[in-house]
Motif scaffolding. Structure first.
Motif: not given
Lengths: 406, 85
Positions: A113-114, A116-118, A121, A195, A197, A199-200, A202
């Motif tokens: 997930l990190q 994906q988040d990065e 962004r 998770m 991060s 986005g995680g 939020k």
């Protein structure tokens, strides 16, 4: 008739907000230390929920070189760190002959997930039109399993189990069943999650079930869950195989059951939880009175804790008041897909050391949670059998039964 | 503030699948057939409508900072947040 195959645990490894390595985690659990602190990552100031069980300090270059890190999301890193410790303790050598009889079965919910988040962004917020070529192999949910299998040249049945908060228990239960049924002799099993991060958190914040001040399972003042990160990996091994090589035996896995509520996507169901606990005892040939300790799911939400206690009373009757029950999430947070794995450490500690990890942060008794929840301070208990509960969103439940080493 | 009230009631009506005219100020969410997940969606819709943050935690439905005991109390709380925001 052939002798029934038994499954024992011959190694364990872990990393969480309570520390790096099993001993650091057990020490914190014995002492009732809290690993929950202020979250530190980009954009945290845009969150309402700003606490979590974050691993601090964490320097990935202490464990891996640049060439490796290119492929390792943090959830993979945490799985590899835990697997290395478990393998070292177990002393297991994956020979050419053993390789196809060995597997890696790990749980995760968010996977990479990190990563994906990065990268979301970068393309959405920063407007970049290019991302690193290895985004896909980093973010995929089975990346950790793939890398653990490569590291130890394990070539038998290996896969990722993803059932939200029950992922690890489902994974370990499957490893147990595969070894018992003869499909495997050895499995590296457990789970990993990272998770924490923007986005995680939020996404979780939106559900309005997170606490902004702490995780207090079974306490009248509880106001939600707190997320954590980390991993634990165990070596599950067929008993005769372990004995023949003189392996250390930490505990025995004696039962497993899984059920589905078929009710609501987020609200837990008493009957589904009760059936899973009863099923694990049936599988192990145990009676309620045999169980000394239950590592609860105990998320710290109003509904989960109330429902779990009601399910325990339903299954255990009068014995519910005698057994010990605790939620170590109060210390390491809720590791979602990795949580059952880290919580198994507490189960093994109870069996080996006779020390039941506490439910910390307890301030005020809740009449709806009136069992011995081991408030704030660890308790001594010599017990032969324990259960570990995991009840996931989706209404998916998985319960393991463990016994003292044979 | 009439506008705030009307918009909040529109959001509640949509979630309850009722006509806005049928949403009485003294009605509770329960009486409108709104469950806990419906409430979470309502809170989100109101936050989006007014660009505010509502301090609501599903584990503390009785918390004083955001009173959800009736349609009227929700409207008052949102009016205060919009005015203060």
């Amino acid at each position: 008739m052939p002798v029934a195959r038994r499954v024992v645990i011959t190694g364990q490894g872990a990393i969480s907000a309570l520390g790096v390595g099993v001993e650091a985690n057990l020490k914190a659990m014995r002492n009732g230390e809290c690993g929950i602190s202020a979250l530190e990552f980009r954009d945290v100031e845009r969150l309402m929920v700003r606490i979590g069980g974050q691993i601090k300090p964490y320097d990935e270059t202490r464990f891996f070189d640049r060439q490796q890190l290119v492929f390792y999301d943090k959830f993979t890193q945490l799985a590899l760190i835990s697997a290395a410790e478990a393998m070292q303790e177990s002393g297991l050598e994956i020979t050419e002959q053993l390789a196809p009889r060995s597997g890696v079965i790990l749980g995760t919910s968010g996977g990479g997930l990190q990563t994906q988040d990065e990268n979301f962004r970068k393309v959405y917020e920063e407007g970049k039109n290019r991302v690193h070529p290895f985004v896909v192999p980093r973010l995929m949910n089975n990346a950790a399993v793939g890398h653990v299998s490569m590291r130890y040249h394990i070539t038998g049945p290996s896969y990722t189990v993803s059932t939200a908060c029950a992922s690890s228990n489902h994974a370990m239960g499957q490893a147990f069943q595969l070894i018992r049924a003869g499909g495997l002799d050895v499995a590296l099993t457990g789970g990993s999650e990272s998770m924490l991060s923007f986005g995680g958190i939020k996404a979780w914040e939106g559900l309005r079930v997170m606490s902004r001040d702490g995780c207090r399972p079974f306490c009248a003042t509880r106001n939600g869950m707190v997320q954590g990160e980390g991993a634990a990996v165990f070596v599950f091994e067929e008993y005769q195989h372990a004995r023949a090589r003189g392996a250390p035996i930490l505990a025995e896995v004696v039962g497993f059951a899984m059920t589905a509520d078929a009710g609501d996507i987020v609200t837990p169901d008493q009957q589904g939880a009760a059936s899973a606990m009863q099923g694990a005892m049936n599988d192990a040939g145990l009676n309620p009175a045999d169980i000394g300790y239950i590592n609860a799911h105990g998320t710290g939400t109003k509904v989960n804790d109330r429902t779990e206690i009601a399910a325990i009373k339903q299954v255990f009757g009068d014995h519910a008041r005698k057994l010990r029950l605790s939620s170590t999430k109060s210390m390491h947070g809720h590791l979602i897909g990795g949580t059952g794995a880290v919580e198994l450490l507490a189960c093994i500690m109870a069996l080996r050391e006779g020390v039941v990890a506490p439910t910390i942060g307890h301030k005020q008794a809740d009449p709806e949670c009136d069992l011995n929840i081991v408030p704030n301070v660890a308790q001594q208990l010599d017990t032969q059998y324990v259960l570990s509960n995991s009840f996931a969103f989706g209404g998916l439940n998985a319960v393991l039964a463990l016994a003292k080493a044979p | 503030m009439v506008q705030v009230k009307d918009k909040v009631i529109d959001i509640l009506a949509q979630q309850a699948m009722l006509d806005p005219g049928d949403i009485a100020p003294d009605a509770s969410l329960e009486s409108l057939g709104v469950d806990s997940l419906g409430l979470v969606e309502i809170v989100f819709a109101i936050e989006e409508e007014f660009d505010i943050q509502i301090p609501f935690n599903a584990n503390e439905p009785d918390a004083k900072e955001f009173d959800i005991s009736s349609v009227g109390s929700i409207v008052s709380a949102i009016e205060a947040l919009v005015a203060g925001g």
